[in-house]
Scaffold this active site. Structure first.
Site, PDB file in Angstrom:
ATOM      1  N   TRP A  14      -7.818   0.923  -7.249  1.00  0.00           N
ATOM      2  CA  TRP A  14      -6.842   1.858  -7.834  1.00  0.00           C
ATOM      3  C   TRP A  14      -6.253   1.306  -9.120  1.00  0.00           C
ATOM      4  O   TRP A  14      -5.960   2.063 -10.045  1.00  0.00           O
ATOM      5  CB  TRP A  14      -5.762   2.191  -6.801  1.00  0.00           C
ATOM      6  CG  TRP A  14      -6.374   2.795  -5.580  1.00  0.00           C
ATOM      7  CD1 TRP A  14      -6.459   2.257  -4.326  1.00  0.00           C
ATOM      8  CD2 TRP A  14      -7.080   4.052  -5.510  1.00  0.00           C
ATOM      9  NE1 TRP A  14      -7.152   3.092  -3.498  1.00  0.00           N
ATOM     10  CE2 TRP A  14      -7.544   4.195  -4.186  1.00  0.00           C
ATOM     11  CE3 TRP A  14      -7.352   5.055  -6.441  1.00  0.00           C
ATOM     12  CZ2 TRP A  14      -8.270   5.314  -3.760  1.00  0.00           C
ATOM     13  CZ3 TRP A  14      -8.076   6.172  -6.026  1.00  0.00           C
ATOM     14  CH2 TRP A  14      -8.526   6.292  -4.704  1.00  0.00           C
TER      15      TRP A  14
ATOM     16  N   ASP B 123       2.557   1.032  -8.799  1.00  0.00           N
ATOM     17  CA  ASP B 123       2.008   2.035  -7.889  1.00  0.00           C
ATOM     18  C   ASP B 123       2.276   1.533  -6.476  1.00  0.00           C
ATOM     19  O   ASP B 123       1.689   0.546  -6.032  1.00  0.00           O
ATOM     20  CB  ASP B 123       0.501   2.188  -8.143  1.00  0.00           C
ATOM     21  CG  ASP B 123      -0.179   3.137  -7.167  1.00  0.00           C
ATOM     22  OD1 ASP B 123       0.495   3.690  -6.275  1.00  0.00           O
ATOM     23  OD2 ASP B 123      -1.406   3.325  -7.297  1.00  0.00           O
TER      24      ASP B 123
ATOM     25  N   LYS C   9       0.940   8.543   2.647  1.00  0.00           N
ATOM     26  CA  LYS C   9       0.820   7.335   3.469  1.00  0.00           C
ATOM     27  C   LYS C   9       2.069   7.152   4.336  1.00  0.00           C
ATOM     28  O   LYS C   9       2.003   7.175   5.546  1.00  0.00           O
ATOM     29  CB  LYS C   9       0.632   6.102   2.596  1.00  0.00           C
ATOM     30  CG  LYS C   9      -0.302   6.271   1.410  1.00  0.00           C
ATOM     31  CD  LYS C   9      -1.759   6.169   1.766  1.00  0.00           C
ATOM     32  CE  LYS C   9      -2.615   6.112   0.519  1.00  0.00           C
ATOM     33  NZ  LYS C   9      -4.044   5.933   0.812  1.00  0.00           N
TER      34      LYS C   9
END
Length: 360
Positions: free
Chosen positions: A102, A171, A195
């Site tokens: 990511w 992030d 999440k």
């Protein structure tokens, strides 16, 4: 009611009490005669939902004054582009710390807007660790530094965050609200909700007002943080139902004792599985180095490929869902987000123990 042990990496498990409350309110929220799905985002009822959600988030994370909380869409992937579009000029450089897939994707987007310097220490080691320190040259003159706090694919996590002399952006999609964080050390934090915060479709951004004041001009309207801040995240229709569910999840976290209590629960869940890996090093091979292990995403392989296939097949047969590793790396992955019950982690640890003893 039939509930399974859900170890999916995202969208992930939601707390059962939250799902039950949604079920009760799905057709008639707070005696309005409407579902939250049907509420106008301009109504007092919805504005109250969003205000309560923001207030609870500020309380749980101890967000200081001087920060705005935005409820956006597009996932963390859109943030990869929004951040440099707003805060990186063509003649500027941004610093990115590569710790997994990511962060690589974030770099690719940033390179379209300005120069990027990368810390590749973790990449050089196969993404098994987290950098112990950042090179001073990486940060020199940088418009901002970007990290990914937890890496879902490789199962690594920052145990403490770097101290930098430039705006720090993170992030935190896969570990926000799993532990206390020093919000004041960051200029911007972003997280996809699917999440630990709620359902897919919502992205939370926590941004320092000082950084907003320095944002680039002439950014497309829907990608301009200041537009969303000035319009209280309602420039266009926000993801109303996702904000509502997030509010319920935050209330559930508060009822558990807050983020500190959640951190203890998460540590115990992760320890139950890591202890099996450590007990059988000749059988299970953890991907992350011990100091960099994630409490959210536990990644490992079996030493024998055929046995690994059998392990995954038996896990599936026992209705442990989401255990297969990400398609890019294979292996096994167990995601233990906040809403995954401790009993689920213990059941899986027992399965791992039994499988190892059976096949040794």
């Amino acid at each position: 009611m039939h509930r399974i042990d859900n170890f999916n990496a995202g969208p992930a498990a939601l707390p059962l009490p939250v799902l039950e409350q949604i079920q009760r309110e799905i057709t008639d929220y707070n005696y309005t005669g409407m579902s939250v799905f049907e509420l106008s985002h301009r109504s007092d009822t919805y504005e109250s939902i969003q205000a309560k959600t923001e207030a609870r988030l500020r309380e749980l994370l101890s967000i200081p004054d001087g920060y705005r909380v935005l409820f956006l869409q597009g996932g963390a992937s859109l943030q990869f582009a929004m951040i440099p579009m707003n805060f990186l000029g063509r003649d500027q450089t941004a610093a990115y710390v590569l710790t997994g897939v990511w962060s690589e994707k974030a770099v690719k987007e940033a390179q379209q807007f300005g120069a990027v310097r990368c810390d590749e220490q973790a990449k050089a080691g196969g993404y098994r660790t987290i950098p112990a320190h950042l090179d001073v040259g990486l940060l020199e003159g940088a418009a901002y530094a970007h990290i990914t706090s937890n890496n879902t694919i490789y199962g690594t996590q920052w145990s403490s965050f770097p101290k930098v002399n430039v705006p720090l952006i993170a992030d935190m999609s896969s570990d926000i609200l799993s532990r206390p964080i020093p919000v004041q050390d960051f200029s911007l934090i972003y997280a996809g909700a699917q999440k630990n915060l709620g359902p897919a479709g919502l992205t939370v951004v926590i941004v320092r007002e000082e950084l907003l004041a320095k944002a680039n001009q002439h950014v497309p309207t829907m990608l301009d943080y200041n537009v969303h801040a000035k319009n209280n995240s309602m420039y266009n229709t926000p993801p109303t139902f996702s904000v509502y569910v997030m509010g319920l999840v935050l209330e559930w976290i508060a009822e558990q004792g807050g983020v500190t209590a959640i951190e203890r629960q998460n540590a115990a869940k992760a320890a139950s599985i890591y202890s099996v890996i450590d007990e059988h090093p000749e059988f299970y091979v953890g991907h992350a180095e011990v100091a960099a292990r994630s409490a959210m995403n536990l990644t490992f392989r079996l030493r024998d490929e055929a046995l690994e296939k059998k392990f995954l097949a038996e896990a599936k047969a026992k209705v442990f869902v989401g255990v297969k590793g990400h398609r890019s790396v294979g292996g096994c992955r167990v995601s233990l987000y906040n809403a995954v019950p401790a009993a689920a982690a213990h059941r899986f640890a027992e399965f791992m123990q039994a499988f190892a003893r059976q096949h040794q």
